[in-house]
Write a protein that holds these residues in place. Sequence first.
Motif, PDB file in Angstrom:
ATOM      1  N   ALA A 184      -6.168   3.886  -5.995  1.00  0.00           N
ATOM      2  CA  ALA A 184      -7.181   2.833  -5.883  1.00  0.00           C
ATOM      3  C   ALA A 184      -7.338   2.374  -4.440  1.00  0.00           C
ATOM      4  N   GLU A 185      -6.225   2.269  -3.706  1.00  0.00           N
ATOM      5  CA  GLU A 185      -6.299   1.857  -2.312  1.00  0.00           C
ATOM      6  C   GLU A 185      -7.034   2.895  -1.469  1.00  0.00           C
ATOM      7  N   THR A 186      -6.799   4.151  -1.748  1.00  0.00           N
ATOM      8  CA  THR A 186      -7.460   5.218  -1.009  1.00  0.00           C
ATOM      9  C   THR A 186      -8.965   5.208  -1.272  1.00  0.00           C
ATOM     10  N   VAL A 187      -9.338   5.035  -2.519  1.00  0.00           N
ATOM     11  CA  VAL A 187     -10.762   4.994  -2.866  1.00  0.00           C
ATOM     12  C   VAL A 187     -11.446   3.806  -2.198  1.00  0.00           C
ATOM     13  N   CYS A 188     -10.804   2.652  -2.220  1.00  0.00           N
ATOM     14  CA  CYS A 188     -11.387   1.462  -1.590  1.00  0.00           C
ATOM     15  C   CYS A 188     -11.539   1.659  -0.084  1.00  0.00           C
ATOM     16  N   SER A 189     -10.560   2.274   0.549  1.00  0.00           N
ATOM     17  CA  SER A 189     -10.651   2.532   1.988  1.00  0.00           C
ATOM     18  C   SER A 189     -11.785   3.501   2.300  1.00  0.00           C
ATOM     19  N   ALA A 190     -11.953   4.527   1.488  1.00  0.00           N
ATOM     20  CA  ALA A 190     -13.032   5.490   1.706  1.00  0.00           C
ATOM     21  C   ALA A 190     -14.401   4.826   1.517  1.00  0.00           C
ATOM     22  N   VAL A 191     -14.524   3.979   0.511  1.00  0.00           N
ATOM     23  CA  VAL A 191     -15.785   3.274   0.279  1.00  0.00           C
ATOM     24  C   VAL A 191     -16.098   2.370   1.463  1.00  0.00           C
ATOM     25  N   SER A 192     -15.109   1.697   1.992  1.00  0.00           N
ATOM     26  CA  SER A 192     -15.319   0.821   3.144  1.00  0.00           C
ATOM     27  C   SER A 192     -15.729   1.614   4.376  1.00  0.00           C
ATOM     28  N   ALA A 193     -15.081   2.732   4.610  1.00  0.00           N
ATOM     29  CA  ALA A 193     -15.421   3.553   5.772  1.00  0.00           C
ATOM     30  C   ALA A 193     -16.849   4.078   5.659  1.00  0.00           C
ATOM     31  N   ALA A 194     -17.242   4.521   4.460  1.00  0.00           N
ATOM     32  CA  ALA A 194     -18.606   5.015   4.268  1.00  0.00           C
ATOM     33  C   ALA A 194     -19.613   3.880   4.466  1.00  0.00           C
ATOM     34  N   PRO A 232     -13.912  -4.285  -0.051  1.00  0.00           N
ATOM     35  CA  PRO A 232     -12.853  -3.480  -0.685  1.00  0.00           C
ATOM     36  C   PRO A 232     -11.559  -3.428   0.130  1.00  0.00           C
ATOM     37  N   VAL A 233     -11.665  -3.340   1.459  1.00  0.00           N
ATOM     38  CA  VAL A 233     -10.456  -3.308   2.286  1.00  0.00           C
ATOM     39  C   VAL A 233      -9.718  -4.646   2.190  1.00  0.00           C
ATOM     40  N   GLY A 234     -10.474  -5.737   2.178  1.00  0.00           N
ATOM     41  CA  GLY A 234      -9.859  -7.056   2.024  1.00  0.00           C
ATOM     42  C   GLY A 234      -9.136  -7.190   0.696  1.00  0.00           C
ATOM     43  N   LEU A 235      -9.729  -6.668  -0.359  1.00  0.00           N
ATOM     44  CA  LEU A 235      -9.085  -6.725  -1.673  1.00  0.00           C
ATOM     45  C   LEU A 235      -7.803  -5.900  -1.704  1.00  0.00           C
ATOM     46  N   VAL A 236      -7.808  -4.753  -1.025  1.00  0.00           N
ATOM     47  CA  VAL A 236      -6.600  -3.926  -0.965  1.00  0.00           C
ATOM     48  C   VAL A 236      -5.510  -4.662  -0.197  1.00  0.00           C
ATOM     49  N   MET A 237      -5.883  -5.293   0.910  1.00  0.00           N
ATOM     50  CA  MET A 237      -4.896  -5.970   1.746  1.00  0.00           C
ATOM     51  C   MET A 237      -4.292  -7.197   1.057  1.00  0.00           C
ATOM     52  N   THR A 238      -5.032  -7.859   0.190  1.00  0.00           N
ATOM     53  CA  THR A 238      -4.490  -9.030  -0.510  1.00  0.00           C
ATOM     54  C   THR A 238      -3.659  -8.653  -1.722  1.00  0.00           C
ATOM     55  N   GLY A 239      -3.743  -7.413  -2.170  1.00  0.00           N
ATOM     56  CA  GLY A 239      -2.993  -6.985  -3.338  1.00  0.00           C
ATOM     57  C   GLY A 239      -3.776  -7.142  -4.630  1.00  0.00           C
ATOM     58  N   ALA A 240      -5.017  -7.576  -4.546  1.00  0.00           N
ATOM     59  CA  ALA A 240      -5.827  -7.776  -5.749  1.00  0.00           C
ATOM     60  C   ALA A 240      -6.121  -6.453  -6.437  1.00  0.00           C
ATOM     61  N   GLN A 292      -4.183  -3.784  -6.527  1.00  0.00           N
ATOM     62  CA  GLN A 292      -2.976  -3.370  -7.248  1.00  0.00           C
ATOM     63  C   GLN A 292      -2.836  -4.164  -8.546  1.00  0.00           C
ATOM     64  N   TRP A 293      -3.135  -5.483  -8.481  1.00  0.00           N
ATOM     65  CA  TRP A 293      -3.050  -6.321  -9.674  1.00  0.00           C
ATOM     66  C   TRP A 293      -4.062  -5.865 -10.720  1.00  0.00           C
ATOM     67  N   VAL A 294      -5.289  -5.567 -10.287  1.00  0.00           N
ATOM     68  CA  VAL A 294      -6.324  -5.120 -11.226  1.00  0.00           C
ATOM     69  C   VAL A 294      -5.941  -3.776 -11.823  1.00  0.00           C
ATOM     70  N   ALA A 295      -5.419  -2.873 -10.998  1.00  0.00           N
ATOM     71  CA  ALA A 295      -5.016  -1.566 -11.509  1.00  0.00           C
ATOM     72  C   ALA A 295      -3.877  -1.705 -12.511  1.00  0.00           C
ATOM     73  N   ASP A 296      -2.910  -2.569 -12.222  1.00  0.00           N
ATOM     74  CA  ASP A 296      -1.813  -2.786 -13.165  1.00  0.00           C
ATOM     75  C   ASP A 296      -2.317  -3.412 -14.454  1.00  0.00           C
TER      76      ASP A 296
END
Length: 161
Positions: free
Chosen positions: A3-13, A40-48, A50-54
């Motif tokens: 999920a973190e990788t996908v969010c980073s790719a979406v942000s870069a695009a 998306p990068v902000g959500l990854v950095m806050t841990g949101a 990971q929480w949503v994926a869990d």
Amino acid sequence: MLAETVCSAVSAAGLGIAAITAYRKRFLAAARLAAYSLVPVGLVMTGAVQWVADTAFSPTAWAGFGVLAVAWLLFLTTRAVERRTVGTRKERRAARAASRRQAVEPGASAPAPAPAVGRAPARRSAPATAPPEASKGKPRGGAEPSEDFSDIEAILKKHGI
């Protein structure tokens, strides 16, 4: 991790599209795209993320959402039933008060039967101070009746009832 990788790719695009938009001299749209791309990068950095994926892959979390849905439905059902019963109680009280008033008045006719099903439509009461020409044919002594049944009486007479 995926999920973190996908969010980073979406942000870069998104940032790349924002850069192309800024190159075309559409700065306001480019700034808006950059803002959306950074979410998306902000959500990854806050841990949101990971929480949503869990939460999304947890049977316990889905059971908890089911329990919350049942509780919500119970609240809605009890509220609807309460509104319905309170309304009928008020109607019963009003009917009892009207029958008491008719029993006290001399020469009052028997009370009309209550409707069999559903609520009765709301009726307008006669104005407290009616002009003299509007009160022709009505009894002058005491308070005016709250409902005018002259049109109903005319219909009943027309049908011979």
